[in-house]
Every structure is written in structure tokens, then in C-alpha cells.
Design a protein around this motif. Sequence first.
Motif, PDB file in Angstrom:
ATOM      1  N   UNK A   1       0.837  -1.206   0.000  1.00 46.45           N
ATOM      2  CA  UNK A   1       0.000   0.000   0.000  1.00 46.45           C
ATOM      3  C   UNK A   1       0.874   1.258   0.000  1.00 46.45           C
ATOM      4  N   UNK A   2       0.268   2.366  -0.386  1.00 46.95           N
ATOM      5  CA  UNK A   2       0.948   3.667  -0.401  1.00 46.95           C
ATOM      6  C   UNK A   2       0.294   4.606   0.589  1.00 46.95           C
ATOM      7  N   UNK A   3       1.114   5.256   1.411  1.00 51.70           N
ATOM      8  CA  UNK A   3       0.653   6.203   2.433  1.00 51.70           C
ATOM      9  C   UNK A   3       0.830   7.632   1.919  1.00 51.70           C
ATOM     10  N   UNK A   4      -0.228   8.415   2.025  1.00 52.22           N
ATOM     11  CA  UNK A   4      -0.205   9.782   1.489  1.00 52.22           C
ATOM     12  C   UNK A   4       0.138  10.839   2.534  1.00 52.22           C
ATOM     13  N   UNK A   5       0.577  11.985   2.023  1.00 46.56           N
ATOM     14  CA  UNK A   5       0.630  13.231   2.780  1.00 46.56           C
ATOM     15  C   UNK A   5      -0.328  14.192   2.078  1.00 46.56           C
ATOM     16  N   UNK A   6      -0.304  15.454   2.431  1.00 45.06           N
ATOM     17  CA  UNK A   6      -1.231  16.384   1.780  1.00 45.06           C
ATOM     18  C   UNK A   6      -0.769  16.795   0.386  1.00 45.06           C
ATOM     19  N   UNK A   7       0.548  16.790   0.146  1.00 45.08           N
ATOM     20  CA  UNK A   7       1.067  17.274  -1.134  1.00 45.08           C
ATOM     21  C   UNK A   7       0.706  16.368  -2.307  1.00 45.08           C
ATOM     22  N   UNK A   8       0.321  15.133  -2.046  1.00 43.23           N
ATOM     23  CA  UNK A   8      -0.109  14.258  -3.144  1.00 43.23           C
ATOM     24  C   UNK A   8      -1.385  14.748  -3.804  1.00 43.23           C
ATOM     25  N   UNK A   9      -2.058  15.698  -3.151  1.00 49.11           N
ATOM     26  CA  UNK A   9      -3.291  16.238  -3.708  1.00 49.11           C
ATOM     27  C   UNK A   9      -3.065  17.584  -4.393  1.00 49.11           C
ATOM     28  N   UNK A  10      -1.800  18.003  -4.518  1.00 44.23           N
ATOM     29  CA  UNK A  10      -1.473  19.231  -5.231  1.00 44.23           C
ATOM     30  C   UNK A  10      -1.272  18.919  -6.711  1.00 44.23           C
ATOM     31  N   UNK A  11      -1.908  19.660  -7.627  1.00 47.10           N
ATOM     32  CA  UNK A  11      -1.759  19.393  -9.063  1.00 47.10           C
ATOM     33  C   UNK A  11      -0.313  19.550  -9.523  1.00 47.10           C
ATOM     34  N   UNK A  12       0.082  18.718 -10.471  1.00 48.47           N
ATOM     35  CA  UNK A  12       1.389  18.827 -11.107  1.00 48.47           C
ATOM     36  C   UNK A  12       1.158  19.169 -12.575  1.00 48.47           C
ATOM     37  N   UNK A  13       2.189  19.070 -13.374  1.00 48.27           N
ATOM     38  CA  UNK A  13       2.077  19.374 -14.802  1.00 48.27           C
ATOM     39  C   UNK A  13       0.925  18.580 -15.421  1.00 48.27           C
ATOM     40  N   UNK A  14       0.062  19.282 -16.154  1.00 48.77           N
ATOM     41  CA  UNK A  14      -1.084  18.622 -16.769  1.00 48.77           C
ATOM     42  C   UNK A  14      -2.350  18.723 -15.943  1.00 48.77           C
ATOM     43  N   UNK A  15      -2.226  19.239 -14.711  1.00 49.02           N
ATOM     44  CA  UNK A  15      -3.400  19.472 -13.881  1.00 49.02           C
ATOM     45  C   UNK A  15      -3.827  18.313 -13.016  1.00 49.02           C
ATOM     46  N   UNK A  16      -3.266  17.132 -13.238  1.00 46.65           N
ATOM     47  CA  UNK A  16      -3.591  15.971 -12.406  1.00 46.65           C
ATOM     48  C   UNK A  16      -2.798  16.038 -11.103  1.00 46.65           C
ATOM     49  N   UNK A  17      -3.307  15.370 -10.102  1.00 42.14           N
ATOM     50  CA  UNK A  17      -2.568  15.284  -8.836  1.00 42.14           C
ATOM     51  C   UNK A  17      -1.809  13.969  -8.774  1.00 42.14           C
ATOM     52  N   UNK A  18      -0.716  13.912  -8.000  1.00 41.27           N
ATOM     53  CA  UNK A  18      -0.010  12.637  -7.829  1.00 41.27           C
ATOM     54  C   UNK A  18      -0.931  11.518  -7.363  1.00 41.27           C
ATOM     55  N   UNK A  19      -1.868  11.844  -6.475  1.00 42.27           N
ATOM     56  CA  UNK A  19      -2.762  10.806  -5.951  1.00 42.27           C
ATOM     57  C   UNK A  19      -3.640  10.233  -7.057  1.00 42.27           C
ATOM     58  N   UNK A  20      -4.174  11.113  -7.901  1.00 42.21           N
ATOM     59  CA  UNK A  20      -4.987  10.652  -9.027  1.00 42.21           C
ATOM     60  C   UNK A  20      -4.176   9.755  -9.957  1.00 42.21           C
ATOM     61  N   UNK A  21      -2.950  10.159 -10.253  1.00 43.39           N
ATOM     62  CA  UNK A  21      -2.115   9.392 -11.176  1.00 43.39           C
ATOM     63  C   UNK A  21      -1.737   8.038 -10.591  1.00 43.39           C
ATOM     64  N   UNK A  22      -1.411   8.001  -9.306  1.00 39.02           N
ATOM     65  CA  UNK A  22      -1.058   6.736  -8.669  1.00 39.02           C
ATOM     66  C   UNK A  22      -2.255   5.790  -8.676  1.00 39.02           C
ATOM     67  N   UNK A  23      -3.434   6.307  -8.344  1.00 43.24           N
ATOM     68  CA  UNK A  23      -4.631   5.472  -8.328  1.00 43.24           C
ATOM     69  C   UNK A  23      -4.983   4.949  -9.721  1.00 43.24           C
ATOM     70  N   UNK A  24      -4.843   5.793 -10.727  1.00 46.71           N
ATOM     71  CA  UNK A  24      -5.289   5.420 -12.074  1.00 46.71           C
ATOM     72  C   UNK A  24      -4.263   4.607 -12.854  1.00 46.71           C
ATOM     73  N   UNK A  25      -2.977   4.736 -12.506  1.00 50.69           N
ATOM     74  CA  UNK A  25      -1.930   4.102 -13.305  1.00 50.69           C
ATOM     75  C   UNK A  25      -1.250   2.932 -12.597  1.00 50.69           C
ATOM     76  N   UNK A  26      -1.825   2.470 -11.497  1.00 44.11           N
ATOM     77  CA  UNK A  26      -1.333   1.258 -10.849  1.00 44.11           C
ATOM     78  C   UNK A  26      -2.454   0.228 -10.817  1.00 44.11           C
ATOM     79  N   UNK A  27      -2.080  -1.016 -10.742  1.00 44.24           N
ATOM     80  CA  UNK A  27      -3.045  -2.116 -10.682  1.00 44.24           C
ATOM     81  C   UNK A  27      -3.735  -2.096  -9.327  1.00 44.24           C
ATOM     82  N   UNK A  28      -5.056  -1.979  -9.321  1.00 42.69           N
ATOM     83  CA  UNK A  28      -5.797  -1.876  -8.062  1.00 42.69           C
ATOM     84  C   UNK A  28      -5.679  -3.115  -7.190  1.00 42.69           C
ATOM     85  N   UNK A  29      -5.302  -4.231  -7.800  1.00 39.88           N
ATOM     86  CA  UNK A  29      -5.121  -5.454  -7.025  1.00 39.88           C
ATOM     87  C   UNK A  29      -3.714  -5.583  -6.452  1.00 39.88           C
TER      88      UNK A  29
END
Length: 329
Positions: A206-234
Motif C-alpha cells: 500500500x501507499x501512504x499519502x501526505x497532503x502534497x499528493x493532492x497538489x496538481x502537477x504538470x497537466x493538472x492531475x494530482x499525484x494521488x490521481x495518477x497513482x490510483x489510475x496508473x497502478x493495478x488496483x489489485x
Amino acid sequence: MNSRRQFLRNTSALTLGSLVVPQLTQATNLFSAVATPPIGIQLFTLFGLMNEDPKSTLEKVAAVGYKEVESAFSLRGNYYGYTAKEFKALVSGLGMTWRAHHAGGAPFRPRAAAPRPAATGAPAAGGQPAGGQAPPQRPPMDFSKMPPMLNLRDNYQQLVDDAVEGGLSYLVCSSTPVATVDEINKSIEVFQKTGEAAKKAGIGFAYHNHSTEFDPVEGGKTPYELILSQTDKDLVKMELDLAWATKAGKDPVELFKQHPGRFPLWHIKDIKADKNSITEVGNGVVDFRRAFAAAKTAGLKYFFVEQDMAPGGIDSITTSYSNLNKILA
């Protein structure tokens, strides 16, 4: 504010960037008929004490009533100076279960020394310690003598093997570089490899977050969104830190609804109304009742009280334990 990310930045350079309350066992009103996991603790909360005397500190943790333990890094190296097998035996001998371990996603280089937190006397309003008595002063922690720390980028297989030897349910990434899309992509690669190795070994990752994972990066996505969408949920689950999500303005329950079953681990951390001061569970603004009511949607299996390097030491974790029992009751 003593967040883990701030602590690591202050002590390292990332390359690649006594009241005892009876244990509550059921809370069907909050858990929708799901059995309540035992109350756990993330040992980073007692960082200084665990580096001074891990055995004595764990005895005090058990006496408060905690039943689950999540470990973090230590100045002693390995698992507070023990091998995985030895630490498991120590924790088990005190009637607790070593459930998860935090490891960094990339290497860091410790500096020579850093101020050491006090073990007792939680600060009250205006910065005065509780009770009006100053906590004992300790010498600075000498990071120059700390043994090399394993990290997921370079040592994921060894960390998985240690987790299996320790009988853990989960290996968790505590922090990783996510300031740029490139850093995020590299971290995602590490997460996928670690998740695959963990699954093969019969444990979770599992991955543990801080608050900065919810700050947008280049392209407007947040690190948290990218990690959730681009890793295997299983393969890659999330350990949601409720305080950092609250600080970032995110609703944990909405995250659970958007990604059901993806959050088997939680950090039960509280934060004051200023959204900057971490405090004992129940003394801040995090809506724990609402989160726990959605535990089934989240897929919750284990949760750990955390108050980053709690200035009140055992007093702080006792307050959190007592308040959490009241919240769950």
C-alpha cells in the motif's frame, strides 16, 4: 508542523527525489455489521522513545491497550535494532500483532544531527507544555551513525522478504518523490514491482499519502490521481492518512466511493482547525465517525493511530486511545 515529509526533508536529501481503556471489539453501528479491527499504532508517533528503548516503549504501548503495530524507520537500523523475526517475537510476546511496516520509496541521506522531540509534556495553547511543566530535554539525534536504510527503489525484494519473515500483512510506502510527473512515473514503476513481489509472497502493498499528493502537477492531475489510475488496483492499495486528506480539502468518504475496496489501511490522525497542527485523536477536526461509517466501502482491514513524533509521548497515545474508543462506541 512535524509531518513525516517535513521530517525527512529536514534530516535527509532524497535521491530520486496512564489511563487504560478496555479494548473495543465490535462497533456495528459504525461498521455496518463488520467486526471492528483492533486499535493499532504507527510507531513513528513514538520515534524518540522507540530509538531510546524499544522494548520498554512497546511494553507501555501494550499497557495502554493497543493491539496492532505498524513500524517505521529507526536510528537503530533494521527494525529498531532487531531482525524481522526478532521484532515479531518481541511484539507478539507483549500480546500485540506486528501488522505492517513503512519503507521509503527512494533513498535518503541522513544529516549529522537534528533536534530531538520530548517524550512527555504535550504542548498546550501558547506553546506551554501540558500541566505547565517543561518536558525533559534530550540530546540531538545523531543521524550520521544510523545504518543504511532500505528503500523500495533499490531493495523492494529484501523488504518484501523481511515482511514475510516478520509475519506482516502489509508492506507500505511511507513517502516517495512526487513533485514532478517524471518522479511520479518512476514511483509508479517501483510500486508496481513491489506490488507484484508482495502478491507473489502472499502479502499486500500500500501507499501512504501526505497532503502534497493532492497538489496538481504538470497537466493538472494530482499525484494521488495518477497513482490510483496508473497502478493495478489489485497490486497497489492505499493507506489513507485521514488528517493529511482533510488538510488537502479532500473528503475521505468520497475517495472511498470513487475507489471502493482500495483503502484497506488507514492512519487515524487528527489535525486542528488551523489545518497545520497535528494533535491527539479526538482533539481536532477530522470526522472519524463519518469515515468509519464508510469502512466497508473503503475495504478497511486495519487502522493505526498516528501523531507525528507526538510531543506528549505515552500520554498522547493514551489520550488518542481513550478518545478513539469513545468515537467507536
